[in-house]
Design a protein around this motif. Structure first.
Motif, mmCIF file in Angstrom:
data_model
loop_
_atom_site.group_PDB
_atom_site.id
_atom_site.type_symbol
_atom_site.label_atom_id
_atom_site.label_comp_id
_atom_site.label_asym_id
_atom_site.label_seq_id
_atom_site.Cartn_x
_atom_site.Cartn_y
_atom_site.Cartn_z
ATOM 1 N N ASP A 112 0.830 -1.206 0.000
ATOM 2 C CA ASP A 112 0.000 0.000 0.000
ATOM 3 C C ASP A 112 0.861 1.251 0.000
ATOM 4 O O ASP A 112 0.476 2.278 -0.541
ATOM 5 C CB ASP A 112 -0.916 0.028 1.224
ATOM 6 N N SER A 113 2.019 1.157 0.631
ATOM 7 C CA SER A 113 2.926 2.304 0.687
ATOM 8 C C SER A 113 4.344 1.797 0.907
ATOM 9 O O SER A 113 4.555 0.647 1.263
ATOM 10 C CB SER A 113 2.525 3.258 1.821
ATOM 11 N N SER A 129 2.815 9.905 -1.876
ATOM 12 C CA SER A 129 2.999 11.092 -1.057
ATOM 13 C C SER A 129 1.867 11.235 -0.041
ATOM 14 O O SER A 129 0.698 11.121 -0.371
ATOM 15 C CB SER A 129 3.050 12.327 -1.963
ATOM 16 N N LEU A 130 2.247 11.457 1.213
ATOM 17 C CA LEU A 130 1.279 11.606 2.292
ATOM 18 C C LEU A 130 1.762 12.739 3.179
ATOM 19 O O LEU A 130 2.859 12.677 3.734
ATOM 20 C CB LEU A 130 1.168 10.306 3.091
ATOM 21 N N SER A 131 0.939 13.769 3.281
ATOM 22 C CA SER A 131 1.372 14.934 4.066
ATOM 23 C C SER A 131 1.530 14.535 5.531
ATOM 24 O O SER A 131 0.714 13.821 6.097
ATOM 25 C CB SER A 131 0.353 16.068 3.935
ATOM 26 N N ALA A 133 3.824 12.580 6.755
ATOM 27 C CA ALA A 133 4.532 11.313 6.964
ATOM 28 C C ALA A 133 6.037 11.525 7.043
ATOM 29 O O ALA A 133 6.716 10.899 7.867
ATOM 30 C CB ALA A 133 4.206 10.332 5.847
#
Length: 142
Positions: A112-113, A129-131, A133
């Motif tokens: 998933d990531s 991209s995950l704000s 993280a």
């Protein structure tokens, strides 16, 4: 003189006794058949569920093995430092680490990531991209 089937007569009692005997015998046979049939159906259901559970377990094991092998291959490729064509990785530059991780987008087919941490457990890059993280510390997690 015709025989009457009254319960008070000996012939009437005999007919009733034989009738009740047959009735009990038929009921017992039906009961045993139903019990045996349900036990057999339960056994067949259990064996089918065991077979399906083993298939699911095998699929899960194969998926885990594939993911572990992929990560091991990635970790051992060029010392696991996301090197590209001889360029050294600037670990202090978060954009460089993120750019190098983005080149391994095929990992998202299996996971998933994906993320890169430094030796202290601080997340340097995260994909997708995950704000928020980047900069998290995951050093205390397994």
């Amino acid at each position: 003189m015709p025989r009457t089937l009254l319960p008070g007569t000996l012939f009437g009692r005999l007919v009733m006794g034989i009738g009740l005997g047959w009735l009990v015998l038929v009921a017992a046979i039906l009961w045993v058949s139903l019990r045996g049939g349900s036990d057999l159906a339960d056994e067949i259901n259990r064996s089918h569920l065991d077979y399906e559970a083993s298939l699911i377990a095998r699929d899960i094991q194969q998926a885990i093995t594939l993911r572990l092998d992929t990560l091991e291959t990635l970790a051992t490729a060029q010392a696991g430092q996301l090197r590209v064509s001889g360029e050294s990785l600037d670990e202090a530059n978060a954009e460089d680490v993120q750019r190098r991780l983005s080149r391994h987008s095929a990992l998202l087919e299996l996971f998933d990531s994906a993320f890169v941490t430094d030796a202290q457990g601080e997340v340097k890059a995260f994909m997708p991209s995950l704000s928020g993280a980047v900069g998290l510390n995951v050093g205390e997690r397994e």
